[in-house]
Write an enzyme that holds these catalytic residues in place. Structure first.
Site, mmCIF file in Angstrom:
data_model
loop_
_atom_site.group_PDB
_atom_site.id
_atom_site.type_symbol
_atom_site.label_atom_id
_atom_site.label_comp_id
_atom_site.label_asym_id
_atom_site.label_seq_id
_atom_site.Cartn_x
_atom_site.Cartn_y
_atom_site.Cartn_z
ATOM 1 N NE ARG A 1 -13.192 0.765 1.948
ATOM 2 C CZ ARG A 1 -12.209 0.834 0.926
ATOM 3 N NH1 ARG A 1 -11.388 1.680 0.867
ATOM 4 N NH2 ARG A 1 -11.888 -0.410 0.657
ATOM 5 N NE ARG B 1 -5.068 -7.309 -3.309
ATOM 6 C CZ ARG B 1 -6.033 -5.878 -2.862
ATOM 7 N NH1 ARG B 1 -5.631 -4.959 -3.413
ATOM 8 N NH2 ARG B 1 -6.862 -6.110 -2.214
ATOM 9 C CG ASP C 1 -0.142 3.480 3.936
ATOM 10 O OD1 ASP C 1 0.342 2.886 5.032
ATOM 11 O OD2 ASP C 1 -0.557 2.794 2.927
ATOM 12 C CG ASP D 1 -0.226 10.118 2.446
ATOM 13 O OD1 ASP D 1 -1.442 9.571 2.765
ATOM 14 O OD2 ASP D 1 0.732 9.550 1.977
ATOM 15 N NE ARG E 1 -2.002 -2.079 2.130
ATOM 16 C CZ ARG E 1 -2.593 -2.980 1.250
ATOM 17 N NH1 ARG E 1 -2.476 -4.397 1.534
ATOM 18 N NH2 ARG E 1 -3.182 -2.656 0.299
ATOM 19 C CG ASP F 1 3.072 8.102 -0.879
ATOM 20 O OD1 ASP F 1 1.746 8.485 -0.503
ATOM 21 O OD2 ASP F 1 2.902 6.592 -0.983
HETATM 22 MG MG MG Z 1 0.209 7.725 0.588
#
Ligand code: MG
Length: 243
Positions: free
Chosen positions: A113, A131, A10, A8, A17, A198
């Site tokens: 998307r 948010r 991120d 993975d 990010r 993660d």
């Molecule tokens: Mg991740």
């Protein structure tokens, strides 16, 4: 048979990010030279180019973006899967956005998307503060759970998962990161895979990888390695796989 490494991006190769750390780039370049490496991310290709340096990408065998709905080898797009949502689903989501009793509403409720749709009643144009307010409100109100349950009940061929703080992801069943595992398995004649992520727990976006690895078609030598951050990924690679 040679072990395949899949990562993975991120939170696993990079801070959330952000770009890969220089210290890790140096180590990872050597690792990619010595091993077969694939990357698997929920983000799109432009985000990958921001986070992972070209020289690292050049040493990988391939990159799965948009949760495996796109697959890249170098600069060329090998395949892409589109998702056309049923009209009835659109109608429901539009109603949900209009009549939701969530405390604040902004705009950009539905985002299409590659291979999936992202839906949020508060809308993606909210501020960071709004948010977080929504996230806390939803934990009590259970709005996203209710949306997820309705979608899954009404459309058995469509999956819906709670993602991030304000939205749900909607896509055809199986069109998640598990498709990257199946693709690589087929390409490499069922070679054993080690995956680092993660978010490997149930509900996390790496969890479909874990599920796919536990299906009988996969070799028992597959390993899903949960990590907290890139530092842990680097430490495990150094300690366990660096020979
Ligand atoms: Mg991740």
């Amino acid at each position: 048979m040679q072990r395949i490494f899949m990562f993975d991006i991120d939170g696993t190769l990079t801070p959330a990010r952000q770009r890969m750390a220089e210290e890790f780039i140096k180590f990872f370049l050597t690792f990619c030279k010595d091993n077969t490496v694939y990357l698997v991310t929920g983000s799109d290709h432009s985000k990958v180019l921001e986070q992972v340096p070209d020289e690292v990408l050049g040493l990988t065998s391939g990159v799965f973006t948009c949760s495996g709905n796109q697959y890249w080898e170098g600069e060329s797009l090998v395949y892409e899967k589109e998702f056309k949502a049923p009209e009835k689903l659109f109608t429901y989501l539009k109603d949900k956005a209009e009549y939701s009793v969530c405390p604040v509403k902004t705009s950009r409720h539905i985002e299409e998307r590659t291979g999936m749709m992202n839906f949020s009643t508060i809308g993606r144009n909210c501020t960071q503060e709004q948010r977080e307010d929504y996230y806390h409100w939803d934990r009590e109100a259970g709005e996203r759970k209710q949306i997820r349950d309705w979608v899954k009940h009404m459309f058995p061929e469509i999956d819906c998962v709670i993602g991030g703080q304000i939205s749900v992801d909607i896509y055809p069943m199986g069109c998640d990161k598990s498709q990257a595992i199946r693709y690589v398995k087929e390409k490499h004649d069922n070679a054993p895979i080690t995956f680092f992520g993660d978010r490997l727990k149930p509900g996390g976006n790496d969890f479909p990888v874990y599920s796919a690895m536990n299906q009988e078609s996969c070799a028992p030598l597959d390993i899903a390695t949960p990590v907290e951050n890139w530092q842990e990924t680097m430490r495990i690679l150094q300690e366990v796989y660096n020979d």
